[in-house]
Design an enzyme around this catalytic site. Structure first.
Site, PDB file in Angstrom:
ATOM      1  N   ASP A  13      10.466   4.114   2.299  1.00 34.07           N
ATOM      2  CA  ASP A  13      10.237   4.894   1.285  1.00 34.07           C
ATOM      3  C   ASP A  13      10.747   6.271   1.201  1.00 34.07           C
ATOM      4  O   ASP A  13      10.322   7.467   0.906  1.00 34.07           O
ATOM      5  CB  ASP A  13       8.561   5.093   1.426  1.00 34.07           C
ATOM      6  CG  ASP A  13       7.813   3.782   1.226  1.00 34.07           C
ATOM      7  OD1 ASP A  13       8.258   3.063   0.467  1.00 34.07           O
ATOM      8  OD2 ASP A  13       6.816   4.005   2.285  1.00 34.07           O
ATOM      9  N   GLU A  14      11.787   6.315   1.539  1.00 32.60           N
ATOM     10  CA  GLU A  14      12.869   7.639   1.604  1.00 32.60           C
ATOM     11  C   GLU A  14      13.312   7.891   0.329  1.00 32.60           C
ATOM     12  O   GLU A  14      13.982   9.156   0.179  1.00 32.60           O
ATOM     13  CB  GLU A  14      14.013   7.468   2.540  1.00 32.60           C
ATOM     14  CG  GLU A  14      13.432   7.252   4.123  1.00 32.60           C
ATOM     15  CD  GLU A  14      13.740   5.602   4.102  1.00 32.60           C
ATOM     16  OE1 GLU A  14      13.758   4.860   3.243  1.00 32.60           O
ATOM     17  OE2 GLU A  14      13.367   5.419   5.437  1.00 32.60           O
ATOM     18  N   LYS A  16      15.489   5.814  -1.471  1.00 30.76           N
ATOM     19  CA  LYS A  16      16.859   4.842  -1.531  1.00 30.76           C
ATOM     20  C   LYS A  16      17.310   4.558  -2.812  1.00 30.76           C
ATOM     21  O   LYS A  16      18.345   4.250  -3.258  1.00 30.76           O
ATOM     22  CB  LYS A  16      16.946   3.733  -0.729  1.00 30.76           C
ATOM     23  CG  LYS A  16      16.725   4.206   1.146  1.00 30.76           C
ATOM     24  CD  LYS A  16      16.819   2.763   1.681  1.00 30.76           C
ATOM     25  CE  LYS A  16      15.430   2.079   1.564  1.00 30.76           C
ATOM     26  NZ  LYS A  16      14.138   2.687   1.969  1.00 30.76           N
ATOM     27  N   ALA A  39       9.415  -4.329   0.054  1.00 28.45           N
ATOM     28  CA  ALA A  39      10.096  -3.198  -0.605  1.00 28.45           C
ATOM     29  C   ALA A  39       9.626  -2.662  -1.899  1.00 28.45           C
ATOM     30  O   ALA A  39       9.261  -3.598  -2.777  1.00 28.45           O
ATOM     31  CB  ALA A  39      11.663  -3.288  -0.563  1.00 28.45           C
ATOM     32  N   GLY A  40       9.670  -1.647  -2.050  1.00 23.34           N
ATOM     33  CA  GLY A  40       9.291  -1.135  -3.451  1.00 23.34           C
ATOM     34  C   GLY A  40      10.088   0.096  -3.552  1.00 23.34           C
ATOM     35  O   GLY A  40      10.012   1.032  -3.159  1.00 23.34           O
ATOM     36  N   HIS A  41      10.872  -0.075  -5.003  1.00 22.26           N
ATOM     37  CA  HIS A  41      11.757   1.125  -5.412  1.00 22.26           C
ATOM     38  C   HIS A  41      11.130   1.742  -6.656  1.00 22.26           C
ATOM     39  O   HIS A  41      11.045   0.694  -7.528  1.00 22.26           O
ATOM     40  CB  HIS A  41      13.160   0.656  -5.597  1.00 22.26           C
ATOM     41  CG  HIS A  41      13.901   0.254  -4.459  1.00 22.26           C
ATOM     42  ND1 HIS A  41      14.208   1.218  -3.320  1.00 22.26           N
ATOM     43  CD2 HIS A  41      14.802  -0.645  -4.289  1.00 22.26           C
ATOM     44  CE1 HIS A  41      14.891   0.371  -2.465  1.00 22.26           C
ATOM     45  NE2 HIS A  41      15.443  -0.643  -2.956  1.00 22.26           N
ATOM     46  N   THR A 128       2.358  -5.612   4.528  1.00 23.02           N
ATOM     47  CA  THR A 128       1.946  -5.576   3.305  1.00 23.02           C
ATOM     48  C   THR A 128       1.577  -6.925   2.419  1.00 23.02           C
ATOM     49  O   THR A 128       1.219  -6.639   1.442  1.00 23.02           O
ATOM     50  CB  THR A 128       3.563  -5.397   2.267  1.00 23.02           C
ATOM     51  OG1 THR A 128       4.390  -6.453   2.754  1.00 23.02           O
ATOM     52  CG2 THR A 128       4.205  -3.907   2.644  1.00 23.02           C
ATOM     53  N   GLN A 223      13.490  -0.770   3.168  1.00 23.43           N
ATOM     54  CA  GLN A 223      12.397  -0.384   4.362  1.00 23.43           C
ATOM     55  C   GLN A 223      13.425   0.899   5.043  1.00 23.43           C
ATOM     56  O   GLN A 223      14.339   1.409   4.631  1.00 23.43           O
ATOM     57  CB  GLN A 223      12.234  -1.254   5.421  1.00 23.43           C
ATOM     58  CG  GLN A 223      11.074  -2.290   4.957  1.00 23.43           C
ATOM     59  CD  GLN A 223      11.402  -3.366   4.215  1.00 23.43           C
ATOM     60  OE1 GLN A 223      12.324  -3.848   4.289  1.00 23.43           O
ATOM     61  NE2 GLN A 223      10.774  -3.575   2.824  1.00 23.43           N
ATOM     62  N   THR A 298       4.386   1.902  -3.275  1.00 20.71           N
ATOM     63  CA  THR A 298       4.856   1.275  -4.478  1.00 20.71           C
ATOM     64  C   THR A 298       4.604  -0.258  -4.619  1.00 20.71           C
ATOM     65  O   THR A 298       4.060  -0.715  -5.532  1.00 20.71           O
ATOM     66  CB  THR A 298       6.392   1.273  -4.476  1.00 20.71           C
ATOM     67  OG1 THR A 298       6.927   2.551  -4.094  1.00 20.71           O
ATOM     68  CG2 THR A 298       6.839   0.968  -5.991  1.00 20.71           C
ATOM     69  N   THR A 299       4.265  -0.576  -3.179  1.00 19.89           N
ATOM     70  CA  THR A 299       3.968  -2.270  -3.217  1.00 19.89           C
ATOM     71  C   THR A 299       2.410  -2.050  -2.991  1.00 19.89           C
ATOM     72  O   THR A 299       1.857  -3.310  -3.733  1.00 19.89           O
ATOM     73  CB  THR A 299       4.761  -3.012  -2.071  1.00 19.89           C
ATOM     74  OG1 THR A 299       5.962  -2.640  -2.130  1.00 19.89           O
ATOM     75  CG2 THR A 299       4.481  -4.413  -1.874  1.00 19.89           C
ATOM     76  N   THR A 300       1.869  -1.522  -2.345  1.00 20.87           N
ATOM     77  CA  THR A 300       0.236  -1.774  -1.829  1.00 20.87           C
ATOM     78  C   THR A 300      -0.572  -0.735  -2.536  1.00 20.87           C
ATOM     79  O   THR A 300      -1.967  -0.899  -2.553  1.00 20.87           O
ATOM     80  CB  THR A 300       0.176  -1.816  -0.436  1.00 20.87           C
ATOM     81  OG1 THR A 300       0.732  -0.646   0.144  1.00 20.87           O
ATOM     82  CG2 THR A 300       0.986  -3.143   0.182  1.00 20.87           C
ATOM     83  N   LEU A 331      13.238  17.448  -1.491  1.00 23.91           N
ATOM     84  CA  LEU A 331      13.125  18.770  -0.978  1.00 23.91           C
ATOM     85  C   LEU A 331      12.066  19.423  -1.574  1.00 23.91           C
ATOM     86  O   LEU A 331      11.314  20.373  -0.947  1.00 23.91           O
ATOM     87  CB  LEU A 331      14.627  19.551  -1.137  1.00 23.91           C
ATOM     88  CG  LEU A 331      14.603  20.914  -0.408  1.00 23.91           C
ATOM     89  CD1 LEU A 331      14.601  20.814   0.999  1.00 23.91           C
ATOM     90  CD2 LEU A 331      15.970  21.487  -0.907  1.00 23.91           C
TER      91      LEU A 331
HETATM   92  P1  IMP Z   1       5.783  -6.087   6.302  1.00 24.02           P
HETATM   93  O1  IMP Z   1       7.186  -5.990   6.201  1.00 24.02           O
HETATM   94  O2  IMP Z   1       4.908  -6.445   5.056  1.00 24.02           O
HETATM   95  O3  IMP Z   1       5.583  -7.319   7.481  1.00 24.02           O
HETATM   96  O4  IMP Z   1       5.106  -4.820   7.013  1.00 24.02           O
HETATM   97  C1  IMP Z   1       5.526  -4.394   8.503  1.00 24.02           C
HETATM   98  C2  IMP Z   1       5.353  -2.894   8.290  1.00 24.02           C
HETATM   99  O5  IMP Z   1       6.586  -2.346   7.609  1.00 24.02           O
HETATM  100  C3  IMP Z   1       3.995  -2.218   7.832  1.00 24.02           C
HETATM  101  O6  IMP Z   1       3.871  -1.225   8.579  1.00 24.02           O
HETATM  102  C4  IMP Z   1       4.428  -1.954   6.522  1.00 24.02           C
HETATM  103  O7  IMP Z   1       3.715  -0.912   5.700  1.00 24.02           O
HETATM  104  C5  IMP Z   1       6.051  -1.585   6.563  1.00 24.02           C
HETATM  105  N1  IMP Z   1       6.769  -1.767   5.456  1.00 24.02           N
HETATM  106  C6  IMP Z   1       7.106  -2.868   4.866  1.00 24.02           C
HETATM  107  N2  IMP Z   1       7.855  -2.569   3.862  1.00 24.02           N
HETATM  108  C7  IMP Z   1       7.819  -1.275   3.690  1.00 24.02           C
HETATM  109  C8  IMP Z   1       8.446  -0.616   2.571  1.00 24.02           C
HETATM  110  O8  IMP Z   1       9.202  -0.931   1.687  1.00 24.02           O
HETATM  111  N3  IMP Z   1       8.198   0.935   2.867  1.00 24.02           N
HETATM  112  C9  IMP Z   1       7.544   1.410   3.893  1.00 24.02           C
HETATM  113  N4  IMP Z   1       6.946   0.835   4.817  1.00 24.02           N
HETATM  114  C10 IMP Z   1       7.125  -0.903   4.539  1.00 24.02           C
END
Ligand code: IMP
Length: 427
Positions: A13-14, A16, A39-41, A128, A223, A298-300, A331
């Site tokens: 979530d930086e 990207k 991931a969620g952009h 997620t 990620q 973004t995803t959850t 910033l």
């Molecule tokens: P998973 O990737 O769904 O198995 O989750 C493993 C860990 O990675 C959890 O702490 C999630 O919240 C984190 N995570 C997975 N995808 C993202 C992302 O896109 N951004 C931030 N954290 C993520």
């Protein structure tokens, strides 16, 4: 620079998506190399605001070819939904290619992800629930289904027969859950295969040809490196390799073909899900960052944990990945803070260490050593040149460079494309 990897320098979530979206103006090809729809952009551009999970952000540029590499795990339902949303906004998908070798998320993967998380109880990882871990587990166990398998009725049936039967034993006998219907899964995924067939191809050959031709290629990480399966805060990690090395295995690119690595870091830190987070801020400051930075997944949709910039992890990420430059995003979220902090070391027992630990117990027991700086307390949103930033913001960024050991090439001061300061061109 013709092949540039853009990776997450923190826990994901930086921002990207925005940086890749910006850099695609000079790219011929953008390739995703790991992760899945966890991931969620969020991309904000003149066509609207898009929440993307699988399709590379480069899709908005009509001259860019987009690749979903073999290292990605693909949920075909999610991919088709995203494609249809993009089509509705008039965005052509002829330039989207999915690796034949990418593994497929099947309906029981998200289900098992959730059941396993529930079984872990208070030790849950906070995944997620997108089935990412279970899909990569099946890939490593050599029982997974790949995109190419969706294109052949017999192969698909034989792969699914073994997998569904074994998962059904797990679902019914371990979790007391209803079984999945092999017939339904087979028909549904065959149909996904039919719909996605024009996009499924040998992306490795395509990429290596583009490298030979000297095309500008962006490798888009998902990620962040601190969630890396090997180098992150294990077991509170994701199941793939979000670093530059992951770009090689996740696309079939030789390591020497990567000519530059840009790590994207926020001016502060966030983490979603459980796990160590040494610079997590006190409730009140964290809440201010969360509100100002809209720090919700973004995803959850989960609220993200917020804290201060950590130069210890940034140095670690820089070393592991040969990071050439940082992009510092958001910033502006710190614009109103009277005091800003940078973590330069960790206190562990009576010593101060300047590297990250491996043991989870140590990760959990370190406390941050901060440098405090006066905040700039004025808006940076309209600033477009480093020299025009308030002096204290310049000082903050210079200190980030000094303690991280990496130059800051890009600074983002808002979600829009134009809300960016580019100090060094990277592509
Ligand atoms: P998973 O990737 O769904 O198995 O989750 C493993 C860990 O990675 C959890 O702490 C999630 O919240 C984190 N995570 C997975 N995808 C993202 C992302 O896109 N951004 C931030 N954290 C993520």
């Amino acid at each position: 620079m013709s092949v540039l990897a853009v990776i997450g320098g923190q826990w994901g979530d930086e921002g990207k998506g925005k940086i890749v979206d910006l850099l695609t103006a000079r790219a011929h090809l953008v390739a995703r190399f790991q992760g899945g729809d966890n991931a969620g952009h969020t991309v904000v551009n003149p066509k609207g605001t898009f929440r993307m999970h699988l399709v590379p952000s480069g899709i908005f540029n009509p001259h860019v070819t987009c690749i979903i590499g073999n290292g990605v795990v693909v949920n075909p339902r999610q991919l088709l939904d995203e494609m249809s949303q993009l089509r509705q906004h008039g965005i052509s998908l002829n330039r989207l290619h999915v690796s034949e070798a990418a593994h497929v998320v099947l309906p029981f993967h998200p289900l098992l992800d959730r059941l396993e998380e529930e079984a872990r109880g208070s030790a849950s990882l906070g995944t997620t629930h997108r089935g990412i871990g279970p899909t990569y587990s099946d890939k490593a166990a050599r029982v997974g289904v790949r995109m190419v398998d969706l294109l052949d009725e017999e192969v698909l049936l034989s792969r699914l027969t073994y997998l569904v039967n074994s998962k059904n034993r797990l679902l019914t006998q371990v979790y007391g859950h209803d079984p999945c219907s092999l017939h339904e899964v087979y028909l549904q995924y065959l149909e996904y295969g039919r719909q996605l067939a024009p996009h499924i191809t040998d992306t490795t050959r395509m990429l290596n040809e583009a490298v030979r031709q000297g095309k500008n290629i962006l490798l888009e990480g998902a990620q962040g490196v601190l969630l890396d399966l090997d180098f992150g805060t294990y077991p509170y990690v994701t199941s793939s390799s979000p670093g530059a090395a992951g770009a090689c295995t996740g696309l079939g690119l030789p390591p020497r073909s990567i000519q530059g690595v840009l790590a994207v870091c926020k001016a502060y830190c966030t983490r979603v899900g459980a796990g160590p987070f040494p610079t997590e801020a006190e409730t009140e400051i964290a809440e201010r960052m969360r509100q100002r930075g809209n720090e919700f997944g973004t995803t959850t949709g989960r609220p993200r944990r917020c804290g201060w910039f950590d130069a210890v992890t940034t140095r670690y990420v820089a070393e592991l990945n040969g990071v050439d430059a940082l992009a510092i995003t958001k910033l502006d979220v710190l614009d109103e803070e009277p005091v800003v902090r940078i973590c330069t070391g960790y206190r562990l027992n009576d010593a101060v260490v300047r590297h990250v630990p491996t043991s989870l117990l140590m990760w959990q027991s370190v406390t941050p050593v901060y440098e405090e700086m006066t905040g700039w307390q004025s808006s940076t949103r309209r600033v477009r040149a480093f020299e025009d930033l308030p002096t204290q913001a310049q000082a903050f960024l210079q200190r980030v460079e000094e303690v991280s050991g990496v130059r800051v090439a890009v600074i983002s001061v808002g979600p829009g494309r134009e809300e960016t300061i580019i100090r060094h061109r990277l592509l």
